[in-house]
Design a protein around this motif. Structure first.
Motif, PDB file in Angstrom:
ATOM      1  N   ASP A 269      -4.001   3.062  -8.180  1.00  0.00           N
ATOM      2  CA  ASP A 269      -4.901   2.465  -7.281  1.00  0.00           C
ATOM      3  C   ASP A 269      -6.264   3.433  -7.354  1.00  0.00           C
ATOM      4  N   GLU A 270      -6.655   3.531  -8.480  1.00  0.00           N
ATOM      5  CA  GLU A 270      -7.916   4.215  -8.650  1.00  0.00           C
ATOM      6  C   GLU A 270      -9.031   3.724  -8.125  1.00  0.00           C
ATOM      7  N   LEU A 271      -8.997   2.440  -7.979  1.00  0.00           N
ATOM      8  CA  LEU A 271     -10.221   1.425  -7.587  1.00  0.00           C
ATOM      9  C   LEU A 271     -10.183   1.643  -5.835  1.00  0.00           C
ATOM     10  N   ASP A 272      -9.065   1.856  -5.381  1.00  0.00           N
ATOM     11  CA  ASP A 272      -8.734   1.902  -3.889  1.00  0.00           C
ATOM     12  C   ASP A 272      -9.068   0.352  -3.516  1.00  0.00           C
ATOM     13  N   ILE A 273      -9.040   0.027  -2.401  1.00  0.00           N
ATOM     14  CA  ILE A 273      -8.871  -1.532  -1.525  1.00  0.00           C
ATOM     15  C   ILE A 273     -10.247  -1.817  -1.607  1.00  0.00           C
ATOM     16  N   GLU A 274     -11.204  -0.934  -1.162  1.00  0.00           N
ATOM     17  CA  GLU A 274     -12.589  -1.258  -1.112  1.00  0.00           C
ATOM     18  C   GLU A 274     -13.150  -1.767  -2.637  1.00  0.00           C
ATOM     19  N   ARG A 329      -8.718  -7.870 -13.836  1.00  0.00           N
ATOM     20  CA  ARG A 329      -7.488  -8.500 -13.606  1.00  0.00           C
ATOM     21  C   ARG A 329      -6.557  -7.596 -13.592  1.00  0.00           C
ATOM     22  N   GLN A 330      -6.354  -6.596 -14.611  1.00  0.00           N
ATOM     23  CA  GLN A 330      -5.468  -5.643 -14.624  1.00  0.00           C
ATOM     24  C   GLN A 330      -5.374  -4.838 -13.625  1.00  0.00           C
ATOM     25  N   ARG A 331      -6.437  -4.364 -12.927  1.00  0.00           N
ATOM     26  CA  ARG A 331      -6.672  -3.429 -11.888  1.00  0.00           C
ATOM     27  C   ARG A 331      -6.293  -4.137 -10.428  1.00  0.00           C
ATOM     28  N   ILE A 332      -6.434  -5.372 -10.376  1.00  0.00           N
ATOM     29  CA  ILE A 332      -6.047  -6.034  -9.194  1.00  0.00           C
ATOM     30  C   ILE A 332      -4.430  -6.079  -9.155  1.00  0.00           C
ATOM     31  N   TYR A 333      -3.970  -6.472 -10.246  1.00  0.00           N
ATOM     32  CA  TYR A 333      -2.225  -6.591  -9.955  1.00  0.00           C
ATOM     33  C   TYR A 333      -1.799  -5.021  -9.973  1.00  0.00           C
ATOM     34  N   GLU A 334      -2.408  -4.032 -10.569  1.00  0.00           N
ATOM     35  CA  GLU A 334      -1.923  -2.689 -10.404  1.00  0.00           C
ATOM     36  C   GLU A 334      -2.141  -2.433  -9.107  1.00  0.00           C
ATOM     37  N   HIS A 335      -3.125  -2.852  -8.415  1.00  0.00           N
ATOM     38  CA  HIS A 335      -3.111  -2.388  -6.889  1.00  0.00           C
ATOM     39  C   HIS A 335      -1.978  -3.052  -6.136  1.00  0.00           C
ATOM     40  N   LEU A 336      -1.671  -4.166  -6.408  1.00  0.00           N
ATOM     41  CA  LEU A 336      -0.513  -4.620  -5.667  1.00  0.00           C
ATOM     42  C   LEU A 336       0.896  -3.837  -6.088  1.00  0.00           C
ATOM     43  N   MET A 337       0.922  -3.360  -7.339  1.00  0.00           N
ATOM     44  CA  MET A 337       1.998  -2.420  -7.659  1.00  0.00           C
ATOM     45  C   MET A 337       1.801  -1.095  -6.950  1.00  0.00           C
ATOM     46  N   SER A 338       0.993  -0.536  -6.635  1.00  0.00           N
ATOM     47  CA  SER A 338       0.664   0.481  -5.731  1.00  0.00           C
ATOM     48  C   SER A 338       1.120   0.182  -4.192  1.00  0.00           C
ATOM     49  N   ALA A 339       0.657  -0.722  -3.811  1.00  0.00           N
ATOM     50  CA  ALA A 339       0.951  -1.229  -2.426  1.00  0.00           C
ATOM     51  C   ALA A 339       2.479  -0.859  -2.364  1.00  0.00           C
ATOM     52  N   THR A 340       3.339  -1.712  -3.209  1.00  0.00           N
ATOM     53  CA  THR A 340       4.792  -1.658  -3.225  1.00  0.00           C
ATOM     54  C   THR A 340       5.168  -0.214  -3.234  1.00  0.00           C
ATOM     55  N   LEU A 341       4.590   0.623  -3.853  1.00  0.00           N
ATOM     56  CA  LEU A 341       5.059   1.990  -4.103  1.00  0.00           C
ATOM     57  C   LEU A 341       4.829   2.859  -2.748  1.00  0.00           C
ATOM     58  N   LYS A 342       3.478   2.486  -2.225  1.00  0.00           N
ATOM     59  CA  LYS A 342       3.271   3.077  -0.992  1.00  0.00           C
ATOM     60  C   LYS A 342       4.081   2.622   0.326  1.00  0.00           C
ATOM     61  N   VAL A 395      15.341   4.928  -4.387  1.00  0.00           N
ATOM     62  CA  VAL A 395      14.204   4.434  -4.184  1.00  0.00           C
ATOM     63  C   VAL A 395      14.545   2.927  -3.705  1.00  0.00           C
ATOM     64  N   ILE A 396      14.121   2.685  -2.435  1.00  0.00           N
ATOM     65  CA  ILE A 396      14.403   1.041  -1.900  1.00  0.00           C
ATOM     66  C   ILE A 396      13.089   0.423  -1.521  1.00  0.00           C
ATOM     67  N   ASP A 397      12.947  -0.702  -0.966  1.00  0.00           N
ATOM     68  CA  ASP A 397      11.917  -1.421  -0.309  1.00  0.00           C
ATOM     69  C   ASP A 397      10.784  -1.629  -1.571  1.00  0.00           C
ATOM     70  N   LEU A 398      11.269  -2.128  -2.670  1.00  0.00           N
ATOM     71  CA  LEU A 398      10.238  -2.543  -3.962  1.00  0.00           C
ATOM     72  C   LEU A 398      10.026  -3.654  -4.003  1.00  0.00           C
ATOM     73  N   ASP A 399       9.875  -4.482  -3.138  1.00  0.00           N
ATOM     74  CA  ASP A 399       9.531  -5.913  -3.140  1.00  0.00           C
ATOM     75  C   ASP A 399       8.134  -6.113  -3.781  1.00  0.00           C
ATOM     76  N   PRO A 400       7.723  -7.336  -4.289  1.00  0.00           N
ATOM     77  CA  PRO A 400       6.471  -7.636  -4.743  1.00  0.00           C
ATOM     78  C   PRO A 400       5.479  -7.935  -3.632  1.00  0.00           C
ATOM     79  N   LYS A 401       4.275  -7.344  -3.501  1.00  0.00           N
ATOM     80  CA  LYS A 401       3.422  -7.864  -2.667  1.00  0.00           C
ATOM     81  C   LYS A 401       2.517  -9.192  -3.250  1.00  0.00           C
ATOM     82  N   PRO A 402       2.279 -10.005  -2.368  1.00  0.00           N
ATOM     83  CA  PRO A 402       1.606 -11.233  -3.066  1.00  0.00           C
ATOM     84  C   PRO A 402      -0.157 -10.930  -2.824  1.00  0.00           C
ATOM     85  N   LEU A 403      -0.666 -11.863  -3.672  1.00  0.00           N
ATOM     86  CA  LEU A 403      -2.081 -11.796  -3.634  1.00  0.00           C
ATOM     87  C   LEU A 403      -2.550 -11.949  -2.129  1.00  0.00           C
ATOM     88  N   ALA A 404      -1.898 -12.741  -1.451  1.00  0.00           N
ATOM     89  CA  ALA A 404      -2.502 -13.215  -0.228  1.00  0.00           C
ATOM     90  C   ALA A 404      -2.559 -11.919   0.603  1.00  0.00           C
TER      91      ALA A 404
END
Length: 433
Positions: A269-274, A329-342, A395-404
């Motif tokens: 999440d180097e770019l943060d949601i902003e 594109r890579q960084r956007i999907y990485e952000h979704l992975m970070s959302a799962t891990l947070k 570690v649990i609750d590792l579901d994917p987060k959708p783009l939406a």
């Protein structure tokens, strides 16, 4: 590939008991007599969820496991199910569900349920089990210039988020938990006990204990085998201190996991949601939910980049203006992975140790699963009972987060900043790594 099973003996509503639910899923415990399924749970998706192309089981196995390690992510089985079974389950558990959750029912159209280990239990009932679920949420300072000018010291986003809550204001800062220092871990656990919300849960023999409820330390007394016939304030504090000491020791034993999780949350999440939102304005129409193979490529590219580049957030944001589409594109999907891990949880489960643990060579699992869970041994001594315990960690609750979900994250981030500034809370939310 995820393992798919059809198991007729599991399609009986009487062998499943309501255990817990969140916004997206309902979890049921197996209470039947077949030892093959001991200490297992069935997780079912609820209505109105934003589906991704791939199922959660495949995502966890192929995306999260390579990042966190096999020893921390349990095995799951995709159990084939039918609508009539799901409808019957919905009726059988309705009375056990909280009224504020029943607006969403089990999705009767899902074709698979997840059969998983019950991480709050051990397959054998050698002795009582104490389980602790932590939701660490180690997010870092947002990129808002307003915040950066307002707060000179780094502050974690969780400490800003707490000001969105009504009623009690939590003193919990995840950076204390991730510090791996005894005093700071103790400070974090004390704060969680004082105001647990959804960030700390306790289970005895798989049943959740409501922290803060009158005489709740009685359950700890039972686990630690301390007489609770006269449970005064001094004895209550004693068993709470025993619990904290045991948890601190386990956290420090698993420092690799905590360091790994902290690094992943930060570097994904180097770019943060902003920063991500600025990229979405232009590129969102070109994006779509990923297939499993595409997610694997995202993981491979992330591993390659971080192995050769130790960039920090500031450098990554400066690099945004020169990024090519592939990098964006890579960084956007990485952000979704970070959302799962947070949003993930860490579960520690403890029980007394005995000689049979040595015979098992410190590994075990429910018979239906092929992998073996790792058992570690630790001891309590000094001012506490001199006794050895075994524990497992998952570690649990590792579901994917959708783009939406990205617009929601942006909206939440804006609220966090707004409420933080309103509270003028710089004096009591100074955090450090």
């Amino acid at each position: 590939m995820a393992r798919v099973e059809t198991i007729p003996e599991l399609y009986d509503t009487t062998i499943w008991k309501f255990k817990a639910e969140g916004n997206a899923n309902i979890t049921l415990s197996y209470v039947g007599e077949n030892a093959r399924f001991s200490a297992t749970v069935l997780r079912l998706r609820k209505d109105n969820q934003l589906d991704t192309i791939i199922d959660s089981c495949s995502y966890v196995n192929s995306v999260m496991k390579p990042l966190l390690g096999d020893e921390y992510v349990g095995e799951s089985i995709l159990l084939e199910i039918r609508p009539e079974f799901l409808k019957a389950l919905s009726k059988s558990i309705l009375k056990m569900r909280s009224n504020n959750r029943t607006q969403k029912d089990i999705d009767h159209n899902q074709k698979y349920a997840l059969l998983m280990s019950d991480h709050t239990m051990f397959p054998s009932n050698i002795s009582p089990t104490l389980s602790v679920e932590l939701k660490p949420k180690c997010a870092f300072l947002p990129s808002s210039p307003l915040i950066e000018n307002f707060v000179k010291l780094q502050s974690c986003r969780f400490c800003m988020h707490k000001y969105l809550k009504q009623g009690h204001i939590t003193r919990y800062c995840p950076l204390d938990l991730f510090s791996l220092e005894d005093k700071r871990i103790r400070k974090a656990i004390d704060a969680l006990i004082d105001c647990p919300r959804n960030n700390l849960k306790l289970f005895i023999q798989g049943m959740q204990i409501k922290i803060g409820k009158e005489n709740w330390p009685t359950s700890l007394c039972k686990f630690f085998e301390v007489d609770y016939s006269e449970l005064d304030d001094k004895k209550q504090q004693y068993v709470i201190d025993m619990f904290i000491a045991l948890l601190i020791q386990a956290i420090k034993e698993e420092q690799y996991l905590f360091r790994k999780l902290k690094t992943l949350q930060k570097t994904l999440d180097e770019l943060d949601i902003e920063g991500i939102n600025k990229l979405l304005i232009t590129y969102q129409p070109k994006l779509s939910e990923l297939s499993l193979e595409e997610w694997k490529l995202i993981v491979d590219e992330y591993v390659k980049r971080t192995a050769t580049n130790n960039s920090n957030n500031e450098n990554a944001r400066e690099f945004m203006s020169t990024m090519e589409y592939k990098q964006i594109r890579q960084r956007i999907y990485e952000h979704l992975m970070s959302a799962t891990l947070k949003d993930c949880s860490i579960i520690f489960s403890f029980r007394k140790s005995d000689m049979r643990d040595v015979a098992r060579q410190n590994s075990h699992s429910s018979p239906i699963f092929q992998n073996k869970e790792r058992l570690q041994q630790i001891s309590l001594s000094d001012n506490y009972l001199d006794r050895s315990y075994v524990y497992k960690v998952n570690v649990i609750d590792l579901d994917p987060k959708p783009l939406a979900k990205l617009p929601y994250y942006q909206e939440l981030d804006a609220k966090i900043v707004e409420n933080y500034l309103k509270c003028n809370a710089t004096n009591n939310s100074k955090c450090s790594e």
